[in-house]
Design an enzyme around this catalytic site. Structure first.
Site, PDB file in Angstrom:
ATOM      1  CB  ILE A 172      -0.808  -0.080   1.403  1.00  0.00           C
ATOM      2  CG1 ILE A 172      -1.937  -0.661   0.699  1.00  0.00           C
ATOM      3  CG2 ILE A 172      -1.407   1.601   1.395  1.00  0.00           C
ATOM      4  CD1 ILE A 172      -2.974  -1.465   2.637  1.00  0.00           C
ATOM      5  CB  ALA A 247      -2.024   1.862   9.107  1.00  0.00           C
ATOM      6  NE  ARG A 248      -5.363  -2.701  11.093  1.00  0.00           N
ATOM      7  CZ  ARG A 248      -6.498  -2.895  10.190  1.00  0.00           C
ATOM      8  NH1 ARG A 248      -6.652  -2.226   9.577  1.00  0.00           N
ATOM      9  NH2 ARG A 248      -6.617  -4.183   9.822  1.00  0.00           N
ATOM     10  CD  GLU A 277     -11.387   1.893  13.400  1.00  0.00           C
ATOM     11  OE1 GLU A 277     -12.113   1.112  12.362  1.00  0.00           O
ATOM     12  OE2 GLU A 277     -10.505   1.861  13.257  1.00  0.00           O
ATOM     13  CG  HIS A 295     -11.697   1.293   8.674  1.00  0.00           C
ATOM     14  ND1 HIS A 295     -11.208   0.220   9.896  1.00  0.00           N
ATOM     15  CD2 HIS A 295     -10.918   0.789   8.117  1.00  0.00           C
ATOM     16  CE1 HIS A 295     -10.548  -0.159   9.955  1.00  0.00           C
ATOM     17  NE2 HIS A 295      -9.974  -0.292   8.198  1.00  0.00           N
TER      18      HIS A 295
END
Length: 329
Positions: A172, A247-248, A277, A295
């Protein structure tokens, strides 16, 4: 997966040992899927909802696999409740929510869907950065509310000429970099090793943060990257610095980020992922220098269809041959 491939897979399943009735083992569905994606899975498998399993625990014995998404957790306790569990297929590239070591000890195969979502996530990263620089959400509101009739909209910033640092130059990260090159930016990247690419490599995240105007986060989640963007990195980025996270959420120390945004330590942030989340009552929701997305890195019709197709291929291949297409290393 094309229709003829699905038909061939079903025929192979019918001919394979243990599936003489023509059906694959039922799958436990963990998480919420778009209707079209869930329909893809139901065309091939019997799906058992978590609520149904709770109300009828006897169904656990029949479950042979789990289908989930990367933003849901699959803890060891759940695996232990499913004696016939052989495979966990996640729709997404991330698998940090899965108790991977426990799965390996129990010989449970874990698969993900790499590559098919790279372009969509890279597109969103660039879109978020442009929206942050040009204040696009605020500009939209400025026109809709009629404020344009009373004053000109405040100036934004240009992407051209900016120094951009990518944290994690994997699949990515490379897609993001390739999309940024036409904007005439000065690219750098932070990672464990130098790669054969024309951009500057940093082995210190703080050093790269001091060098760049923008940090784009595209690294994997997990223990190795937890809170790598903390107060020290944000101070190094400085008062004109921007953070884009696709990303995270775990990669960023969220409390440090909130403090930095509220106190002018950095200029702004665009975030698609969060430590928790859905995002609850976070200070981020009330900051004008932040762009928030729910997200949606891979949330396009095309990408989600391709992700589901690859997850189905993993499940079909595993149940018919014992080998998955994209197992997690």
């Amino acid at each position: 997966m094309m229709e003829h491939e699905l038909a061939a897979a079903r025929q192979a399943a019918e001919a394979s040992p243990g599936h003489g009735d023509g059906r694959f083992p039922p799958l436990l569905k963990v998480g919420v899927f778009p209707d079209s994606v869930e329909a893809q899975f139901r065309s091939m498998f019997t799906l058992i909802e978590e609520e149904a399993l709770q109300s009828d625990p006897a169904q656990a014995a029949a479950i042979g696999g789990i289908v989930t998404r990367s933003n849901y957790r699959i803890p060891a306790e759940l695996m232990d409740r499913l004696p016939g569990l052989r495979i966990i297929a996640t729709n997404g590239v991330g698998y940090d929510g899965i108790a991977l070591d426990h799965a390996r000890r129990k010989n449970i195969v874990v698969t993900n869907t790499p590559d098919v979502l790279n372009k969509a996530v890279a597109e969103l990263a660039v879109g978020l950065l442009l929206a942050l620089l040009r204040k696009l959400p605020a500009a939209d509101g400025f026109v809709r509310t009629g404020a344009w009739e009373d004053a000109p909209f405040p100036l934004g910033g240009s992407l051209a000429g900016k120094k951009v640092g990518i944290v994690g130059l994997g699949r990515i990260g490379k897609e993001i970099a390739q999309r940024l090159v036409p904007f005439e930016v000065d690219l750098s990247y932070f990672g464990r090793a130098r790669q054969e690419v024309p951009w500057r490599h940093f082995d210190s995240l703080q050093a790269m943060a001091r060098h760049v105007d923008v940090l784009i986060l595209s690294c994997p989640g997990g223990a190795a990257t937890r809170h790598i963007v903390d107060a020290a990195v944000l101070r190094a980025l400085g008062p004109l610095g921007l953070v884009v996270n696709v990303a995270r959420g775990s990669v960023v120390h969220e409390a440090d980020l909130c403090h930095a945004l509220a106190n002018g330590i950095i200029q702004g942030a665009a975030l698609d992922v969060f430590e928790s989340e859905p995002l609850g009552e976070s200070p981020l929701r009330h900051m004008s220098n932040v762009i928030l997305a729910p997200h949606i890195g891979s949330a396009t019709h095309e990408t989600r269809r391709q992700m589901a197709e690859l997850a189905i291929r993993n499940l079909v291949s595993f149940f018919t041959t014992g080998r998955a297409v994209t197992p997690v290393a």
